[in-house]
Design a protein around this motif. Sequence first.
Motif, PDB file in Angstrom:
ATOM      1  N   GLU A 216     -19.131  13.993 -26.553  1.00 45.65           N
ATOM      2  CA  GLU A 216     -17.905  13.425 -26.004  1.00 45.65           C
ATOM      3  C   GLU A 216     -18.184  12.373 -24.934  1.00 45.65           C
ATOM      4  O   GLU A 216     -17.466  12.248 -23.949  1.00 45.65           O
ATOM      5  CB  GLU A 216     -17.031  14.535 -25.399  1.00 45.65           C
ATOM      6  CG  GLU A 216     -16.580  15.537 -26.439  1.00 45.65           C
ATOM      7  CD  GLU A 216     -16.078  16.827 -25.825  1.00 45.65           C
ATOM      8  OE1 GLU A 216     -16.065  16.922 -24.593  1.00 45.65           O
ATOM      9  OE2 GLU A 216     -15.702  17.722 -26.583  1.00 45.65           O
ATOM     10  N   GLY A 217     -19.263  11.645 -25.075  1.00 46.80           N
ATOM     11  CA  GLY A 217     -19.524  10.538 -24.160  1.00 46.80           C
ATOM     12  C   GLY A 217     -20.031  10.930 -22.791  1.00 46.80           C
ATOM     13  O   GLY A 217     -20.195  10.082 -21.925  1.00 46.80           O
ATOM     14  N   SER A 218     -20.302  12.230 -22.577  1.00 45.83           N
ATOM     15  CA  SER A 218     -20.772  12.644 -21.253  1.00 45.83           C
ATOM     16  C   SER A 218     -22.161  12.092 -20.964  1.00 45.83           C
ATOM     17  O   SER A 218     -22.984  11.956 -21.857  1.00 45.83           O
ATOM     18  CB  SER A 218     -20.839  14.168 -21.172  1.00 45.83           C
ATOM     19  OG  SER A 218     -19.565  14.710 -21.242  1.00 45.83           O
ATOM     20  N   ASN A 219     -22.418  11.806 -19.694  1.00 45.04           N
ATOM     21  CA  ASN A 219     -23.728  11.385 -19.201  1.00 45.04           C
ATOM     22  C   ASN A 219     -24.245  10.104 -19.853  1.00 45.04           C
ATOM     23  O   ASN A 219     -25.449   9.915 -19.988  1.00 45.04           O
ATOM     24  CB  ASN A 219     -24.787  12.478 -19.417  1.00 45.04           C
ATOM     25  CG  ASN A 219     -24.474  13.738 -18.661  1.00 45.04           C
ATOM     26  OD1 ASN A 219     -23.646  14.532 -19.109  1.00 45.04           O
ATOM     27  ND2 ASN A 219     -25.084  13.920 -17.513  1.00 45.04           N
ATOM     28  N   VAL A 220     -23.352   9.239 -20.259  1.00 44.71           N
ATOM     29  CA  VAL A 220     -23.794   7.985 -20.859  1.00 44.71           C
ATOM     30  C   VAL A 220     -23.878   6.915 -19.769  1.00 44.71           C
ATOM     31  O   VAL A 220     -23.005   6.816 -18.904  1.00 44.71           O
ATOM     32  CB  VAL A 220     -22.829   7.550 -21.984  1.00 44.71           C
ATOM     33  CG1 VAL A 220     -23.101   6.130 -22.423  1.00 44.71           C
ATOM     34  CG2 VAL A 220     -22.946   8.507 -23.159  1.00 44.71           C
TER      35      VAL A 220
END
Lengths: 387, 201
Positions: A309-313
């Motif tokens: 879900e796009g975390s830590n990008v």
Amino acid sequence: MLRIPIKERADWRKRAEEFGFKFHTMYGEPYWDETAYYQFTLRQIEQDIEDPTAEIHEMCLAVVDKVIRSEELMERFCIPETHWDFVASSWQRKDACLYSRLDFAYNGKSEAKLYENNADTPTSLYETGFWQWLWLEECVNKGKLPRQSDQFNSLQEKLITRFVQLAKERAGSPLFFSCSKDTDEDRGTVQYLQDCAEQAGIDTFFVYVEDIGLSDEGDFTDLEDHAVRWMFKLYPWEFMLREEYAPYLLNNKTAWLEPPWKAILSNKALLPMLWRLFPNHPNLLPSYFEDDKNIDLQDYVIKPIFSREGSNVEVYQNGQQTTFIDGPYGEEGKIIQAYYPLPKFGESYTLIGSWLINEEPAGISVREDSSLVTQDLSRYLPHIILS
Amino acid sequence: MKRTRFINLEVMRKVTTFGSIGLGTSLLVGCSDQPNAVVYRSLDECKSANPNYESQCEFAYQKALKSLYKTAPQYAGLADCEYEFGYGQCIQHSKSDNWIPLMAGFVLAKALDNDRDIDFRYSRPLITSYSPYSDIRDHWMTTDGRTYGSRYNKSVYVSKDSFKKEPPKVTRTISRGGFGSKAKATSSWSSRSSSSGGWGG
């Protein structure tokens, strides 16, 4: 590829209730959005999405075949050493799989570029296979869309056909389905798969992941003490291989959907491996492991190996960080991918999910986000093919 | 065509609307199909027909009742429910507060092996309607909308796949909760954890 506004069906919320589509609105925001649709040509669908999807899937399998033969790569892919054999033998036995979703950045003109492979626990299946199909059917019947409108979406047909095959292989076994508690979206996805399996003549049962038990003889059990011998789990292998019951996976007779070898495909280490094995492939973005030498990228994205879900990008442009999305992932290592922004249609950034059922391209889902990194809050829009 | 050719919408429906499930769409009994299932209108009827199997009747009845609560069509209002099933034929669901039809009977499969006549493990709830407005008036129907002929029939033909086979049981479950902890740990970190928690991607 066009984004075309259209009037919503007046009764779609009522229809959603009738068919049990509960998560069309999430966190107070619309998720299902039929105020517009995307229109593709048949050529765009077949040449730019369907064919590359089949090809990339083959390439991904080549990566799995390489990784399971190498201890160094199994480590890179963060497969716990205790479970190397478990994953490798699942591949060597050719354990059956059901589905996966490749995410592409595609603008209708240039080659679709692979963002990642959701091979283990992809969602947005119900909206794709059933709900957008129904939308097209009803819009055509009401004359809101031309009669010859089509859709790249044979998911439901292929899912049922696949379940029929699997049912034969497993000779009448009941199939247990499982997902985490407290999420309508996951439960809805799993219910859809249950429905498809039932239509294929399989007896289905359900147990939440948190409720799974262990018997004195090492079987996993549901709440009624049934032995689970065949299970579909919408729960990532990277978690299961590290949780309390992980050791009990080893000497246990359960057949899993998705199979354990999918642990390698749903892992972002896949991206640099694809680039190593198939450098300069037109549908791939240059990708590297963090410690690779001679990385020559000015604009790039750093993604944790297990991110969701796009975390830590993190996004870097001209070597400077321009976007950072916080999150709980990243300790397991990171990969670096060339920055290739999503195309913008109107105010939104658009991501194409391309589905495989039984390893065959089966259809697409279109999601929009107001930011460049697609997260859980993105909106789902239907699409049509009109040549 | 690049899309699924046909989807049976009745099967996909989660809230059954009886207006659209008439006798025309149901699986009617074929001429050559011998009755293979027995219908009981009550627990007592089952017990008196099977004197040595009282506890099995109890089990089958409870199982059907449990299934009724899970699968019966639900109506927000009593009036809507009674319109379909008749006056006094509906009860309030304990969990959802919606109205559902009463269990009018339950059906048991005749055993596929011959050592016993009836297989008490395979039971399903039956509903019927007394409403003059209903297509299924005086017919047996399972909660998935299939009808099985007149409710005056005591044995019916039911396709084999209408009965779920009971999966094998283990002797003892020694622990639970060994999966799912990572999801909890990771989602409690996330800023949207209160509403999110799905592990799909």
